[in-house]
Design an enzyme around this catalytic site. Structure first.
Site, short mmCIF file in Angstrom:
data_model
loop_
_atom_site.label_atom_id
_atom_site.label_comp_id
_atom_site.label_asym_id
_atom_site.label_seq_id
_atom_site.Cartn_x
_atom_site.Cartn_y
_atom_site.Cartn_z
N ASP A 44 0.82 -1.21 0.00
CA ASP A 44 0.00 0.00 0.00
C ASP A 44 0.86 1.27 0.00
O ASP A 44 0.48 2.28 -0.57
CB ASP A 44 -0.99 0.01 1.17
CG ASP A 44 -2.28 0.74 0.81
OD1 ASP A 44 -2.74 0.58 -0.33
OD2 ASP A 44 -2.82 1.46 1.66
N GLU A 85 0.21 10.79 5.40
CA GLU A 85 0.02 9.35 5.24
C GLU A 85 1.34 8.65 4.89
O GLU A 85 1.64 7.59 5.43
CB GLU A 85 -1.01 9.12 4.15
CG GLU A 85 -1.58 7.73 4.17
CD GLU A 85 -2.80 7.64 3.29
OE1 GLU A 85 -3.77 8.38 3.54
OE2 GLU A 85 -2.79 6.84 2.34
N GLU A 137 -11.07 6.36 -2.64
CA GLU A 137 -11.13 6.77 -1.23
C GLU A 137 -12.31 6.12 -0.50
O GLU A 137 -12.18 5.67 0.64
CB GLU A 137 -11.24 8.30 -1.13
CG GLU A 137 -10.06 9.08 -1.74
CD GLU A 137 -8.77 8.96 -0.94
OE1 GLU A 137 -8.38 7.83 -0.59
OE2 GLU A 137 -8.14 10.01 -0.68
N GLU A 207 -9.46 -2.87 -6.50
CA GLU A 207 -9.46 -2.92 -5.03
C GLU A 207 -9.62 -4.37 -4.53
O GLU A 207 -8.94 -4.79 -3.60
CB GLU A 207 -10.55 -2.02 -4.44
CG GLU A 207 -10.28 -0.52 -4.60
CD GLU A 207 -9.13 0.00 -3.72
OE1 GLU A 207 -8.74 -0.67 -2.74
OE2 GLU A 207 -8.62 1.09 -4.03
C1 LIG Z 1 -5.25 0.25 -2.65
C2 LIG Z 1 -5.67 1.49 -1.94
N1 LIG Z 1 -6.84 2.05 -2.22
C3 LIG Z 1 -7.22 3.19 -1.60
C4 LIG Z 1 -6.42 3.80 -0.67
C5 LIG Z 1 -6.89 5.04 0.05
N2 LIG Z 1 -6.30 6.22 -0.47
C6 LIG Z 1 -5.20 6.76 0.07
O1 LIG Z 1 -4.59 6.33 0.99
C7 LIG Z 1 -5.19 3.18 -0.39
N3 LIG Z 1 -4.33 3.67 0.51
N4 LIG Z 1 -4.84 2.03 -1.03
#
Ligand SMILES: Cc1ncc(CNC=O)c(N)n1
Length: 218
Positions: A44, A85, A137, A207
Site C-alpha cells: 500500500d 500518510e 477513497e 481494489e
Molecule cells: C489500494 C488502496 N486504495 C485506496 C487507498 C486510500 N487512499 C489513500 O490512501 C489506499 N491507501 N490504497
C-alpha cells in the site's frame, strides 16, 4: 436519482465485494495474520506513492476543466493528507520491521498503479478522474469503518490503521468527494458518464485484487 446512487444500486454486489472483503473481515474478527498485514502495508505504501501524482493530475484537470472553485480546496486537502500518510507508512513499517526500500511491487499492485497512471492522461476528462478518485477513497473508508464497528474484534495494534481511513473526518471527506463527482456527472455528456461508470467498475475490481494480493492469494 443521482448517477452515483444508481451505480451503487446497479453494482452493489461488486461494491460490497470490495468493501467487505475477507481481508477486511480477518481484521474485523481478529484472525488476520501478521504476515498478511505486513504484505498489505508494504504494497500500500507503493500504491500511495503512485496515488499522489494521480491526485495531482486530478487537480490539473480541475483547474483546466471545472469552474467549481470550492472543489480545489477539498482535493488539495486530500493531497496534504497524503503527505502525513506517507510519513505514517514509514513509521508503521519501521515499527513492524518492514523495509520499504526492499518492497517489490506485486503484479496486482503494478496493474492498479498503471491504471492510475492511464487516468493522468490529458485525454481523460475531469469527470472521469474525479469519479475514480472518489471511488478509491470511498472503498478504503467503508472497508476500514467496518473494522471499527461496535461488535468488531479488531486487534488493538491494528486500530490505528483502521482509524486512518475509517474515522469520521475521512468519512466526511469522502462525502465531499462524492458530492463533487455527482455534480460533475450531472453536467457531463452521456459518453463521459459511460466512461466514468466503466472507470468506477475498474476501481472496484482493482481494489478486490489488491485485497486478494494482501491475503497472499495471487
Ligand atoms: C489500494 C488502496 N486504495 C485506496 C487507498 C486510500 N487512499 C489513500 O490512501 C489506499 N491507501 N490504497
Amino acid at each position: 436519482m443521482g448517477t452515483i446512487e444508481t451505480w451503487m444500486k446497479k453494482h452493489s454486489l461488486l461494491y460490497t465485494g470490495a468493501t467487505n472483503h475477507p481481508f477486511i473481515h480477518s481484521i474485523r474478527d481478529g484472525t488476520i495474520d501478521l504476515s498478511s498485514f505486513k504484505r498489505w502495508l508494504g504494497q500500500d505504501y507503493i500504491f500511495v506513492r503512485a496515488f499522489v501524482p494521480f491526485v495531482a493530475s486530478v487537480l490539473l484537470k480541475l483547474w483546466k476543466e471545472s469552474d467549481e472553485s470550492s472543489d480545489m480546496e477539498v482535493i488539495l486537502g486530500g493531497m496534504a493528507a497524503l503527505n502525513d500518510e506517507l510519513a505514517w507508512f514509514k513509521k508503521e513499517a519501521s515499527k513492524r520491521g518492514v523495509s520499504l526500500s526492499d518492497i517489490v511491487p506485486h503484479k496486482a499492485n503494478i496493474r492498479y498503479c498503471s491504471f492510475l497512471e492511464s487516468l493522468t492522461s490529458t485525454e481523460v476528462e475531469y469527470t472521469v478522474a474525479i469519479t475514480a478518485f472518489w471511488a478509491i477513497e470511498a472503498v478504503y473508508q467503508d472497508s476500514f469503518a467496518h473494522c471499527l464497528e461496535e461488535d468488531s474484534k479488531t486487534p488493538a495494534e491494528l486500530k490505528e490503521t483502521c482509524e486512518r481511513w475509517g474515522n469520521e473526518a475521512f468519512g466526511q471527506y469522502c462525502r465531499s468527494l462524492r458530492e463533487i463527482a455527482k455534480r460533475s456527472l450531472e453536467k457531463a455528456p452521456d459518453g463521459v458518464v459511460s466512461k466514468a461508470e466503466i472507470v468506477f467498475l475498474r476501481v472496484l475490481e482493482h481494489e478486490v485484487e489488491f485485497w486478494n494480493m494482501s491475503r497472499g492469494e495471487t
